[in-house]
Design a protein around this motif. Structure first.
Motif, short mmCIF file in Angstrom:
data_model
loop_
_atom_site.label_atom_id
_atom_site.label_comp_id
_atom_site.label_asym_id
_atom_site.label_seq_id
_atom_site.Cartn_x
_atom_site.Cartn_y
_atom_site.Cartn_z
N LEU A 174 36.58 -78.15 -18.22
CA LEU A 174 37.53 -78.31 -19.32
C LEU A 174 36.83 -78.69 -20.61
CD1 LEU A 174 40.34 -80.34 -17.48
CD2 LEU A 174 40.39 -77.92 -18.09
N MET A 175 35.78 -79.49 -20.48
CA MET A 175 35.09 -80.01 -21.66
C MET A 175 34.35 -78.93 -22.44
SD MET A 175 34.25 -82.85 -23.33
CE MET A 175 34.26 -84.29 -22.26
N SER A 176 33.69 -78.02 -21.74
CA SER A 176 32.82 -77.06 -22.42
C SER A 176 33.54 -76.17 -23.44
CB SER A 176 32.10 -76.19 -21.38
OG SER A 176 31.24 -75.27 -22.03
N PRO A 177 34.64 -75.48 -23.10
CA PRO A 177 35.31 -74.67 -24.11
C PRO A 177 35.92 -75.50 -25.24
CG PRO A 177 36.59 -74.71 -22.08
CD PRO A 177 35.26 -75.32 -21.77
N THR A 178 36.40 -76.70 -24.90
CA THR A 178 36.95 -77.58 -25.93
C THR A 178 35.87 -77.99 -26.92
OG1 THR A 178 38.56 -78.43 -24.34
CG2 THR A 178 38.18 -79.75 -26.31
N GLU A 179 34.70 -78.35 -26.39
CA GLU A 179 33.58 -78.75 -27.24
C GLU A 179 33.11 -77.57 -28.10
OE1 GLU A 179 30.95 -81.77 -26.83
OE2 GLU A 179 32.96 -82.59 -26.97
N ARG A 180 33.08 -76.39 -27.50
CA ARG A 180 32.63 -75.19 -28.23
C ARG A 180 33.52 -74.96 -29.45
NH1 ARG A 180 29.97 -70.77 -30.14
NH2 ARG A 180 30.29 -68.82 -29.01
N ILE A 181 34.82 -75.02 -29.26
CA ILE A 181 35.76 -74.79 -30.37
C ILE A 181 35.67 -75.92 -31.39
CG2 ILE A 181 38.21 -74.67 -30.95
CD1 ILE A 181 38.60 -73.27 -28.19
N LYS A 182 35.57 -77.16 -30.91
CA LYS A 182 35.49 -78.32 -31.80
C LYS A 182 34.25 -78.25 -32.69
CE LYS A 182 33.92 -82.13 -30.02
NZ LYS A 182 32.68 -82.39 -30.78
N VAL A 183 33.10 -77.92 -32.09
CA VAL A 183 31.85 -77.86 -32.84
C VAL A 183 31.93 -76.81 -33.94
CG1 VAL A 183 29.43 -77.14 -32.64
CG2 VAL A 183 30.36 -78.83 -31.06
N ILE A 184 32.51 -75.66 -33.62
CA ILE A 184 32.63 -74.60 -34.63
C ILE A 184 33.53 -75.05 -35.78
CG2 ILE A 184 33.58 -72.29 -35.04
CD1 ILE A 184 32.50 -71.51 -32.28
N LEU A 185 34.64 -75.69 -35.47
CA LEU A 185 35.53 -76.18 -36.53
C LEU A 185 34.87 -77.27 -37.37
CD1 LEU A 185 38.95 -76.33 -34.62
CD2 LEU A 185 38.35 -74.79 -36.50
N GLN A 186 34.07 -78.12 -36.73
CA GLN A 186 33.42 -79.22 -37.44
C GLN A 186 32.31 -78.74 -38.36
OE1 GLN A 186 32.33 -81.67 -34.05
NE2 GLN A 186 33.92 -83.15 -34.53
N THR A 187 31.70 -77.62 -38.02
CA THR A 187 30.53 -77.17 -38.79
C THR A 187 30.85 -76.04 -39.76
OG1 THR A 187 29.91 -75.68 -36.95
CG2 THR A 187 28.90 -77.86 -37.00
N GLN A 188 32.06 -75.53 -39.77
CA GLN A 188 32.38 -74.47 -40.72
C GLN A 188 32.50 -75.05 -42.13
OE1 GLN A 188 36.20 -72.55 -40.53
NE2 GLN A 188 37.31 -74.43 -40.03
N GLY A 189 32.41 -74.18 -43.13
CA GLY A 189 32.48 -74.61 -44.52
C GLY A 189 33.89 -75.00 -44.94
N SER A 190 33.99 -75.39 -46.21
CA SER A 190 35.28 -75.78 -46.78
C SER A 190 35.72 -74.75 -47.82
CB SER A 190 35.17 -77.15 -47.46
OG SER A 190 34.71 -78.12 -46.55
N GLY A 191 36.98 -74.81 -48.17
CA GLY A 191 37.50 -73.95 -49.23
C GLY A 191 37.28 -72.47 -48.96
#
Length: 303
Positions: free
Chosen positions: A133-150
């Motif tokens: 359960l953790m791996s796909p959740t972490e994958r999505i979270k990391v991508i959202l956390q590292t994407q740019g703004s605006g």
């Protein structure tokens, strides 16, 4: 390993918690952990995945996030772990309890409290189903956390990320980093639960039981458990974050991430994000175990 000496180590049989209560209390603890610790997790991931010199430290991440997106920027990517956290932590504490029951069921084993090695086994065991359960959740979270703004923002939320990952490479893309997650959480969970059990038992009043612990004792034991986990979990966590945030084809696997990181940045890069991880470890896990212990006590009063 020796037994716990002065903690009713020879209690007739350790009281068993039902699987349902373990599952539900773990969910309550996980929600508390995410609410308290997410800003520090965001700082950790950004420091781990950004080029050297991008951030001066945890509070520089906070400052730049606040400037770019306001307070909401500190909670970017939180929806995924918050939605997923109930099953993830619920499964973790359920599996930890199951691991302890497996030890107690060993043929010929005397009915006594677990020793350190046995607690470590139960902790490592808890990470196996949790990783799924953790791996796909972490994958999505990391991508959202590292994407740019605006204008540089690529995704509108976790569903958008999941859809894009599936289009990119199917379920394999969504589950990228599963091995790295287990590499982090297996030993980390062993240290986590062993530290909690040892510290909790050392704080039990003479002649008392775990039910006699006050909230401050639970908070301290839980916080130190988090510190113990992240003391050993940061290097594999760096590898996991790099692997999960990189474009498809960048790395062949976690071993390739390690090779490239050591070649380009040296061994010290394996400890990127240690500061925010440690800042997060105590309050987030103190909140987690407080949620677990007191929701369990509440359930024991009701059914």
């Amino acid at each position: 390993m020796s037994e716990f000496a002065d903690v009713k180590a020879v209690e007739k049989v350790v009281p068993q918690t039902s699987a349902v209560k373990s599952f539900l209390s773990g969910g309550f603890g996980g929600i508390a952990s995410v609410l308290v610790g997410h800003p520090f997790d965001l700082a950790k991931v950004r420091i781990q995945t950004s080029p050297n010199g991008t951030y001066k430290g945890t509070f520089d991440v906070f400052s730049k996030s606040l400037k770019a997106d306001g307070v909401r920027g500190l909670y970017r990517g939180m929806s995924t772990p918050l939605v997923g956290v109930t099953p993830i932590f619920a499964v973790s504490f359920w599996a930890y309890d199951l691991g302890k029951k497996i030890v107690h069921a060993i043929p010929g084993r005397e009915p006594r409290e677990l020793n350190l090695a046995e607690f470590a086994f139960a902790g490592f065991f808890s990470a196996i189903p949790t990783t799924l359960l953790m791996s796909p959740t972490e994958r999505i979270k990391v991508i959202l956390q590292t994407q740019g703004s605006g204008a540089n923002k690529l995704y509108n939320g976790p569903v958008d990320v999941a859809r894009a990952l599936y289009k990119e490479g199917g379920m394999a893309s969504i589950f990228r980093g599963t091995g790295a997650t287990l590499l982090r959480d297996g030993p980390g969970s062993a240290a986590y639960f062993v530290a909690y059990e040892v510290i909790k038992r050392s704080l039990i009043p003479a002649g008392g039981t775990a039910a006699d612990l006050n909230p401050l004792s639970v908070l301290f034991a839980g916080g130190m458990a988090g510190v113990a986990m992240w003391t050993i979990a940061i290097p594999p966590d760096v590898l996991k974050s790099r692997l999960q945030s990189a474009p498809a084809g960048t790395y062949k696997g976690v071993a390739d991430v390690l090779r490239v990181l050591l070649k380009n940045e040296g061994p010290q890069a394996l400890f990127k994000g240690l500061g925010p991880a440690m800042l997060r470890a105590f309050p987030a896990n103190a909140a987690c175990f407080l949620g677990v212990e007191y929701s369990l006590r509440a359930m024991n009063m009701v059914f």
